[in-house]
Design an enzyme around this catalytic site. Structure first.
Site, PDB file in Angstrom:
ATOM      1  CG  HIS A   7      -0.378   0.033   2.551  1.00  0.00           C
ATOM      2  ND1 HIS A   7      -0.112  -1.130   3.266  1.00  0.00           N
ATOM      3  CD2 HIS A   7       0.018   1.049   3.350  1.00  0.00           C
ATOM      4  CE1 HIS A   7       0.388  -0.806   4.457  1.00  0.00           C
ATOM      5  NE2 HIS A   7       0.480   0.494   4.530  1.00  0.00           N
ATOM      6  CG  HIS A  79       3.720   4.485   5.447  1.00  0.00           C
ATOM      7  ND1 HIS A  79       2.804   5.076   6.307  1.00  0.00           N
ATOM      8  CD2 HIS A  79       3.243   3.235   5.201  1.00  0.00           C
ATOM      9  CE1 HIS A  79       1.855   4.201   6.587  1.00  0.00           C
ATOM     10  NE2 HIS A  79       2.088   3.086   5.934  1.00  0.00           N
ATOM     11  CD  GLU A 130       3.235  -0.534   7.207  1.00  0.00           C
ATOM     12  OE1 GLU A 130       2.689   0.364   6.540  1.00  0.00           O
ATOM     13  OE2 GLU A 130       2.599  -1.233   8.010  1.00  0.00           O
TER      14      GLU A 130
HETATM   15  C1  LIG Z   1      -2.022   0.326  11.548  1.00  0.00           C
HETATM   16  C2  LIG Z   1      -0.679   0.198  11.007  1.00  0.00           C
HETATM   17  C3  LIG Z   1      -0.635   0.782   9.622  1.00  0.00           C
HETATM   18  C4  LIG Z   1      -0.361  -0.372   8.644  1.00  0.00           C
HETATM   19  O1  LIG Z   1      -0.105  -0.096   7.460  1.00  0.00           O
HETATM   20  O2  LIG Z   1      -0.481  -1.532   9.077  1.00  0.00           O
HETATM   21  C5  LIG Z   1       0.408   1.863   9.501  1.00  0.00           C
HETATM   22  O3  LIG Z   1       0.981   2.094   8.479  1.00  0.00           O
HETATM   23  S1  LIG Z   1       0.695   2.782  10.930  1.00  0.00           S
HETATM   24  C6  LIG Z   1       1.499   4.296  10.277  1.00  0.00           C
HETATM   25  C7  LIG Z   1       1.865   5.214  11.386  1.00  0.00           C
HETATM   26  N1  LIG Z   1       3.050   4.738  12.081  1.00  0.00           N
HETATM   27  C8  LIG Z   1       4.284   5.145  11.731  1.00  0.00           C
HETATM   28  O4  LIG Z   1       4.464   5.950  10.844  1.00  0.00           O
HETATM   29  C9  LIG Z   1       5.431   4.544  12.537  1.00  0.00           C
HETATM   30  C10 LIG Z   1       6.777   4.948  11.977  1.00  0.00           C
HETATM   31  N2  LIG Z   1       6.904   6.388  11.960  1.00  0.00           N
HETATM   32  C11 LIG Z   1       7.605   7.042  12.948  1.00  0.00           C
HETATM   33  O5  LIG Z   1       8.159   6.481  13.861  1.00  0.00           O
HETATM   34  C12 LIG Z   1       7.661   8.556  12.802  1.00  0.00           C
HETATM   35  O6  LIG Z   1       6.641   8.972  11.909  1.00  0.00           O
HETATM   36  C13 LIG Z   1       9.026   9.062  12.253  1.00  0.00           C
HETATM   37  C14 LIG Z   1      10.121   8.751  13.264  1.00  0.00           C
HETATM   38  C15 LIG Z   1       9.341   8.456  10.904  1.00  0.00           C
HETATM   39  C16 LIG Z   1       8.932  10.560  12.058  1.00  0.00           C
HETATM   40  O7  LIG Z   1       8.378  11.105  13.218  1.00  0.00           O
HETATM   41  P1  LIG Z   1       8.409  12.691  13.394  1.00  0.00           P
HETATM   42  O8  LIG Z   1       7.914  13.372  12.155  1.00  0.00           O
HETATM   43  O9  LIG Z   1       7.722  13.029  14.670  1.00  0.00           O
HETATM   44  O10 LIG Z   1       9.972  12.869  13.587  1.00  0.00           O
HETATM   45  P2  LIG Z   1      10.882  14.041  13.155  1.00  0.00           P
HETATM   46  O11 LIG Z   1      10.119  15.317  13.105  1.00  0.00           O
HETATM   47  O12 LIG Z   1      12.099  13.940  14.003  1.00  0.00           O
HETATM   48  O13 LIG Z   1      11.273  13.650  11.643  1.00  0.00           O
HETATM   49  C17 LIG Z   1      12.569  13.165  11.384  1.00  0.00           C
HETATM   50  C18 LIG Z   1      12.874  13.538   9.955  1.00  0.00           C
HETATM   51  O14 LIG Z   1      12.107  12.639   9.116  1.00  0.00           O
HETATM   52  C19 LIG Z   1      11.248  13.402   8.295  1.00  0.00           C
HETATM   53  N3  LIG Z   1      10.004  12.638   8.189  1.00  0.00           N
HETATM   54  C20 LIG Z   1       9.121  12.422   9.166  1.00  0.00           C
HETATM   55  N4  LIG Z   1       8.095  11.660   8.703  1.00  0.00           N
HETATM   56  C21 LIG Z   1       8.349  11.432   7.406  1.00  0.00           C
HETATM   57  C22 LIG Z   1       7.686  10.734   6.368  1.00  0.00           C
HETATM   58  N5  LIG Z   1       6.509  10.134   6.605  1.00  0.00           N
HETATM   59  N6  LIG Z   1       8.234  10.688   5.144  1.00  0.00           N
HETATM   60  C23 LIG Z   1       9.423  11.309   4.913  1.00  0.00           C
HETATM   61  N7  LIG Z   1      10.135  12.005   5.835  1.00  0.00           N
HETATM   62  C24 LIG Z   1       9.579  12.051   7.078  1.00  0.00           C
HETATM   63  C25 LIG Z   1      11.045  14.733   8.978  1.00  0.00           C
HETATM   64  O15 LIG Z   1      10.696  15.700   8.033  1.00  0.00           O
HETATM   65  C26 LIG Z   1      12.417  14.943   9.568  1.00  0.00           C
HETATM   66  O16 LIG Z   1      13.272  15.367   8.548  1.00  0.00           O
HETATM   67  P3  LIG Z   1      14.204  16.642   8.780  1.00  0.00           P
HETATM   68  O17 LIG Z   1      14.879  16.862   7.460  1.00  0.00           O
HETATM   69  O18 LIG Z   1      15.123  16.227   9.908  1.00  0.00           O
HETATM   70  O19 LIG Z   1      13.268  17.750   9.188  1.00  0.00           O
HETATM   71 CO   LIG Z   2       0.915   1.370   6.466  1.00  0.00          CO
END
Ligand SMILES: CC[C@H](C(=O)O)C(=O)SCCNC(=O)CCNC(=O)[C@H](O)C(C)(C)COP(=O)(O)OP(=O)(O)OC[C@H]1O[C@@H](n2cnc3c(N)ncnc32)[C@H](O)[C@@H]1OP(=O)(O)O
Ligand SMILES: [Co+2]
Length: 134
Positions: A7, A79, A130
Protein backbone atom coordinates in the site's frame (compact mmCIF):
# COMPACT_ATOMS: atom_id res chain seq x y z
CA UNK A 1 14.09 -8.83 -0.16
CA UNK A 2 11.11 -6.56 -0.96
CA UNK A 3 8.27 -7.89 -3.06
CA UNK A 4 4.90 -6.42 -4.00
CA UNK A 5 3.82 -2.89 -3.13
CA UNK A 6 1.22 -3.58 -0.45
CA UNK A 7 0.00 0.00 0.00
CA UNK A 8 0.76 3.68 -0.29
CA UNK A 9 -0.30 5.63 2.81
CA UNK A 10 -1.61 9.19 2.78
CA UNK A 11 -1.91 11.12 6.06
CA UNK A 12 -5.07 13.23 5.97
CA UNK A 13 -6.46 16.02 8.20
CA UNK A 14 -10.06 14.85 7.70
CA UNK A 15 -10.62 11.12 7.26
CA UNK A 16 -14.32 11.41 6.34
CA UNK A 17 -13.59 14.02 3.67
CA UNK A 18 -10.69 11.96 2.29
CA UNK A 19 -12.88 8.86 2.22
CA UNK A 20 -15.56 10.78 0.30
CA UNK A 21 -12.96 12.02 -2.18
CA UNK A 22 -11.81 8.51 -3.00
CA UNK A 23 -15.32 6.99 -2.90
CA UNK A 24 -17.41 9.71 -4.57
CA UNK A 25 -14.99 11.77 -6.68
CA UNK A 26 -12.64 8.96 -7.69
CA UNK A 27 -15.21 6.14 -7.58
CA UNK A 28 -13.07 3.76 -5.56
CA UNK A 29 -14.14 1.09 -3.08
CA UNK A 30 -13.24 2.20 0.45
CA UNK A 31 -13.35 0.39 3.79
CA UNK A 32 -14.92 1.58 7.02
CA UNK A 33 -12.55 3.40 9.38
CA UNK A 34 -10.43 1.06 11.51
CA UNK A 35 -8.94 2.32 14.80
CA UNK A 36 -5.42 1.07 15.38
CA UNK A 37 -4.59 2.29 18.91
CA UNK A 38 -1.30 0.38 18.97
CA UNK A 39 -0.15 2.50 16.05
CA UNK A 40 -1.82 5.80 17.04
CA UNK A 41 -3.87 6.03 13.85
CA UNK A 42 -7.28 5.41 12.35
CA UNK A 43 -7.05 3.93 8.85
CA UNK A 44 -9.34 3.59 5.84
CA UNK A 45 -8.27 1.32 2.98
CA UNK A 46 -8.97 2.20 -0.65
CA UNK A 47 -9.03 -1.04 -2.65
CA UNK A 48 -7.42 -0.78 -6.08
CA UNK A 49 -6.93 -3.53 -8.68
CA UNK A 50 -3.16 -3.70 -8.09
CA UNK A 51 -2.56 -2.27 -4.61
CA UNK A 52 -4.18 -0.26 -1.81
CA UNK A 53 -4.19 3.31 -0.61
CA UNK A 54 -4.15 3.64 3.16
CA UNK A 55 -5.75 6.86 4.41
CA UNK A 56 -4.34 7.69 7.86
CA UNK A 57 -5.49 10.05 10.58
CA UNK A 58 -3.96 10.51 14.06
CA UNK A 59 -5.64 8.56 16.89
CA UNK A 60 -5.08 9.63 20.50
CA UNK A 61 -2.13 11.44 22.07
CA UNK A 62 1.37 11.01 20.71
CA UNK A 63 0.39 9.74 17.27
CA UNK A 64 3.54 9.14 15.18
CA UNK A 65 1.92 11.01 12.29
CA UNK A 66 0.88 14.14 14.22
CA UNK A 67 4.09 16.05 13.47
CA UNK A 68 3.87 15.03 9.81
CA UNK A 69 0.38 16.55 9.55
CA UNK A 70 1.57 19.72 11.31
CA UNK A 71 4.21 20.01 8.60
CA UNK A 72 1.71 19.09 5.90
CA UNK A 73 -1.67 20.49 7.04
CA UNK A 74 -3.43 19.58 3.78
CA UNK A 75 -2.15 16.01 4.08
CA UNK A 76 0.50 14.14 2.10
CA UNK A 77 1.98 10.84 1.09
CA UNK A 78 3.23 9.36 4.34
CA UNK A 79 4.77 5.96 3.61
CA UNK A 80 5.21 3.11 1.18
CA UNK A 81 4.58 -0.45 2.33
CA UNK A 82 6.47 -3.30 0.68
CA UNK A 83 5.82 -6.98 1.29
CA UNK A 84 8.55 -9.30 2.57
CA UNK A 85 8.50 -13.06 3.11
CA UNK A 86 10.47 -12.98 6.37
CA UNK A 87 10.36 -9.72 8.30
CA UNK A 88 12.92 -10.76 10.93
CA UNK A 89 15.45 -11.83 8.30
CA UNK A 90 14.81 -8.56 6.44
CA UNK A 91 15.25 -6.56 9.65
CA UNK A 92 18.50 -8.30 10.53
CA UNK A 93 19.90 -7.84 7.03
CA UNK A 94 18.91 -4.16 6.92
CA UNK A 95 20.38 -3.47 10.37
CA UNK A 96 23.58 -5.26 9.35
CA UNK A 97 23.74 -2.85 6.39
CA UNK A 98 23.36 0.12 8.76
CA UNK A 99 19.71 0.98 8.13
CA UNK A 100 17.69 2.23 11.08
CA UNK A 101 14.63 0.19 12.05
CA UNK A 102 12.19 2.40 13.98
CA UNK A 103 10.74 1.67 17.42
CA UNK A 104 12.28 -1.15 19.45
CA UNK A 105 13.00 -3.15 16.30
CA UNK A 106 10.37 -5.75 17.08
CA UNK A 107 7.56 -6.15 14.53
CA UNK A 108 4.06 -5.03 15.55
CA UNK A 109 0.83 -6.38 14.10
CA UNK A 110 -0.41 -3.97 11.44
CA UNK A 111 -3.84 -3.18 10.00
CA UNK A 112 -3.92 -6.43 8.01
CA UNK A 113 -3.10 -8.56 11.03
CA UNK A 114 0.43 -9.16 9.77
CA UNK A 115 3.80 -8.20 11.35
CA UNK A 116 5.09 -4.79 10.25
CA UNK A 117 8.23 -2.72 10.78
CA UNK A 118 9.21 0.81 9.72
CA UNK A 119 12.54 2.04 8.31
CA UNK A 120 13.83 5.56 8.84
CA UNK A 121 13.02 7.89 5.92
CA UNK A 122 16.49 9.42 6.01
CA UNK A 123 17.98 6.04 5.07
CA UNK A 124 15.63 5.49 2.12
CA UNK A 125 15.67 8.54 -0.13
CA UNK A 126 13.44 10.61 2.13
CA UNK A 127 10.65 8.02 2.08
CA UNK A 128 9.29 6.31 5.16
CA UNK A 129 9.16 2.59 4.38
CA UNK A 130 6.93 0.01 6.03
CA UNK A 131 7.66 -3.69 5.62
CA UNK A 132 4.78 -6.15 6.00
CA UNK A 133 5.34 -9.89 6.22
CA UNK A 134 2.89 -11.76 4.02
C1 LIG B 1 -2.02 0.33 11.55
C2 LIG B 1 -0.68 0.20 11.01
C3 LIG B 1 -0.63 0.78 9.62
C4 LIG B 1 -0.36 -0.37 8.64
O1 LIG B 1 -0.11 -0.10 7.46
O2 LIG B 1 -0.48 -1.53 9.08
C5 LIG B 1 0.41 1.86 9.50
O3 LIG B 1 0.98 2.09 8.48
S1 LIG B 1 0.69 2.78 10.93
C6 LIG B 1 1.50 4.30 10.28
C7 LIG B 1 1.87 5.21 11.39
N1 LIG B 1 3.05 4.74 12.08
C8 LIG B 1 4.28 5.15 11.73
O4 LIG B 1 4.46 5.95 10.84
C9 LIG B 1 5.43 4.54 12.54
C10 LIG B 1 6.78 4.95 11.98
N2 LIG B 1 6.90 6.39 11.96
C11 LIG B 1 7.61 7.04 12.95
O5 LIG B 1 8.16 6.48 13.86
C12 LIG B 1 7.66 8.56 12.80
O6 LIG B 1 6.64 8.97 11.91
C13 LIG B 1 9.03 9.06 12.25
C14 LIG B 1 10.12 8.75 13.26
C15 LIG B 1 9.34 8.46 10.90
C16 LIG B 1 8.93 10.56 12.06
O7 LIG B 1 8.38 11.10 13.22
P1 LIG B 1 8.41 12.69 13.39
O8 LIG B 1 7.91 13.37 12.15
O9 LIG B 1 7.72 13.03 14.67
O10 LIG B 1 9.97 12.87 13.59
P2 LIG B 1 10.88 14.04 13.16
O11 LIG B 1 10.12 15.32 13.10
O12 LIG B 1 12.10 13.94 14.00
O13 LIG B 1 11.27 13.65 11.64
C17 LIG B 1 12.57 13.16 11.38
C18 LIG B 1 12.87 13.54 9.95
O14 LIG B 1 12.11 12.64 9.12
C19 LIG B 1 11.25 13.40 8.29
N3 LIG B 1 10.00 12.64 8.19
C20 LIG B 1 9.12 12.42 9.17
N4 LIG B 1 8.10 11.66 8.70
C21 LIG B 1 8.35 11.43 7.41
C22 LIG B 1 7.69 10.73 6.37
N5 LIG B 1 6.51 10.13 6.60
N6 LIG B 1 8.23 10.69 5.14
C23 LIG B 1 9.42 11.31 4.91
N7 LIG B 1 10.14 12.01 5.84
C24 LIG B 1 9.58 12.05 7.08
C25 LIG B 1 11.05 14.73 8.98
O15 LIG B 1 10.70 15.70 8.03
C26 LIG B 1 12.42 14.94 9.57
O16 LIG B 1 13.27 15.37 8.55
P3 LIG B 1 14.20 16.64 8.78
O17 LIG B 1 14.88 16.86 7.46
O18 LIG B 1 15.12 16.23 9.91
O19 LIG B 1 13.27 17.75 9.19
CO1 LIG C 1 0.92 1.37 6.47
Amino acid sequence: MIGRLNHVAIAVPDLAAATATYRDTLGAKVSAPQDEPDHGVTVVFVELPNTKIELLHPLGEGSPIAAFLERNPAGGIHHLCYEVADILAARDQLEAEGARVLGDGEPKIGAHGKPVLFLHPKDFLGSLIELEQV
